[in-house]
Structure formats: C-alpha cells, structure tokens
Design a protein around this motif. Structure first.
Motif, short mmCIF file in Angstrom:
data_model
loop_
_atom_site.label_atom_id
_atom_site.label_comp_id
_atom_site.label_asym_id
_atom_site.label_seq_id
_atom_site.Cartn_x
_atom_site.Cartn_y
_atom_site.Cartn_z
N GLU A 82 44.82 44.51 39.67
CA GLU A 82 46.19 44.12 39.35
C GLU A 82 47.09 44.14 40.57
OE1 GLU A 82 47.52 42.82 36.54
OE2 GLU A 82 45.45 42.75 35.86
N LEU A 83 46.93 45.16 41.43
CA LEU A 83 47.71 45.23 42.66
C LEU A 83 47.40 44.05 43.57
CD1 LEU A 83 47.72 49.03 43.53
CD2 LEU A 83 49.67 47.62 42.90
N ASP A 84 46.12 43.68 43.67
CA ASP A 84 45.75 42.51 44.47
C ASP A 84 46.38 41.25 43.91
OD1 ASP A 84 44.26 44.01 46.25
OD2 ASP A 84 42.34 43.62 45.24
N ASN A 85 46.37 41.12 42.58
CA ASN A 85 47.00 39.96 41.95
C ASN A 85 48.51 39.93 42.24
OD1 ASN A 85 44.57 39.16 40.86
ND2 ASN A 85 44.95 40.06 38.86
N LEU A 86 49.14 41.10 42.20
CA LEU A 86 50.57 41.16 42.48
C LEU A 86 50.86 40.82 43.94
CD1 LEU A 86 51.67 44.30 40.46
CD2 LEU A 86 52.27 41.92 40.01
N ARG A 87 49.99 41.23 44.85
CA ARG A 87 50.18 40.88 46.26
C ARG A 87 50.10 39.38 46.46
NH1 ARG A 87 46.55 45.36 47.00
NH2 ARG A 87 47.77 47.19 47.51
N VAL A 88 49.11 38.74 45.83
CA VAL A 88 48.97 37.28 45.93
C VAL A 88 50.20 36.61 45.32
CG1 VAL A 88 47.63 35.30 45.11
CG2 VAL A 88 46.45 37.32 46.00
N LEU A 89 50.63 37.09 44.18
CA LEU A 89 51.81 36.53 43.53
C LEU A 89 53.04 36.69 44.41
CD1 LEU A 89 53.10 35.25 41.02
CD2 LEU A 89 53.41 37.56 40.11
N ASP A 90 53.18 37.84 45.04
CA ASP A 90 54.30 38.10 45.94
C ASP A 90 54.29 37.11 47.11
OD1 ASP A 90 56.55 39.53 46.95
OD2 ASP A 90 55.22 40.62 48.32
N GLU A 91 53.11 36.89 47.70
CA GLU A 91 53.00 35.94 48.81
C GLU A 91 53.31 34.52 48.34
OE1 GLU A 91 49.05 36.58 50.26
OE2 GLU A 91 49.55 38.55 51.09
#
Length: 160
Positions: A82-91
């Motif tokens: 989920e954190l990885d998904n949020l990082r991608v979404l943030d970028e």
C-alpha cells in the motif's frame, strides 16, 4: 468408548465500560443480527490471534496475559504494498499537477498576450518554456508552498 464433546456454551461478564459501549455501538450499526453473532466474531478473531501467539509456538502454559499484537508478515507485506502504491500515486499526482500548472500558465499567457495585442503563433505556443511561465504572484505562492513542504518533511537541502 464415549466421544468427548466440546463445550460451546459460556457465560461472560464484562467490567470494562468502554468495551460494553463499543458492543452497543456495533449492534446499532445493523451489521450484526444479534449480540451473539457480534461476540462470536469478536472472540473468533481474538482467539485466533492469541492462539497464533501462544498455541502454535507451544507457549500456552506460559500464557498468563496476552502480549501486544505484533503484525504478522502478511500484514506487513500488505502495508508495504500500500505504501508503494501511495508513493506511485504521489509521483503521478506531482507530474499531473505540473502538467496542469503548465497548461494553465500557457492559457494565461496566451490571453495576456492577446489582450496586449502581441502576435501569437503556433511555434510560440509550442515553446513550453516561454508560454508555461507562471506569473510572479503565483510563482511566489508555489515557492512558499514548496518551502513549507520541505520544512514539514525535513527536505531542506533537496530540490524537487
């Protein structure tokens, strides 16, 4: 030989007012047909976690009080995913917002040039650097927001 049957009838008394209040609130949601169903699910979840901690590790004889819950590997992997998904979404959002900023600045600059009577051409519009420049007032706002973000996240030396 007689088969040993397991007891499935228990009486409990709750002394914690917060727990009783939580049970009442959960029943009022209408998601449970009865208090018995709610308590059955709660006990099943709790017993499973306690059994994993004490039973599977053959520590039942040492169990006097449950230890704080330690997330298992699967939960940690889910959190990391989920954190990885949020990082991608943030970028992605950062890139999207910069694209929107560039397009908005271009429209602003075209309208401003049009009002001033300056000549416009397709080459001028295609020159991203010229037409996508933010007006000074908006650039100041963006710089303040970036400085605040860097302060909050501790990225003082980094430039994005």
């Amino acid at each position: 030989m007689l088969e040993k049957t397991q007891k499935n009838y228990y009486h409990i008394r709750l002394y914690d007012a917060e727990t009783v209040k939580s049970i009442d609130e959960l029943i009022k949601t209408g998601d449970f047909s009865s208090v018995n169903e709610l308590l059955g699910k709660a006990i099943a979840i709790g017993i499973q976690k306690i059994y994993i901690e004490y039973g599977k590790r053959k520590r039942l004889e040492l169990a006097t009080m449950p230890t704080p819950e330690v997330p298992d590997v699967v939960k940690l992997e889910n959190i990391e995913r989920e954190l990885d998904n949020l990082r991608v979404l943030d970028e992605d959002l950062y890139i999207l917002m910069n694209s929107i900023k560039g397009l908005t600045a271009s429209v602003y600059n075209v309208l401003r040039a049009n009002i001033k009577g300056e000549p416009l051409s397709a080459e001028l519009l295609d020159d991203y650097g010229y037409m996508a420049a933010m007006p000074d007032a908006y650039r100041e706002i963006e710089e303040k927001l970036q400085a605040r973000f860097k302060r909050r996240t501790g990225k003082k030396g980094e430039n994005k």
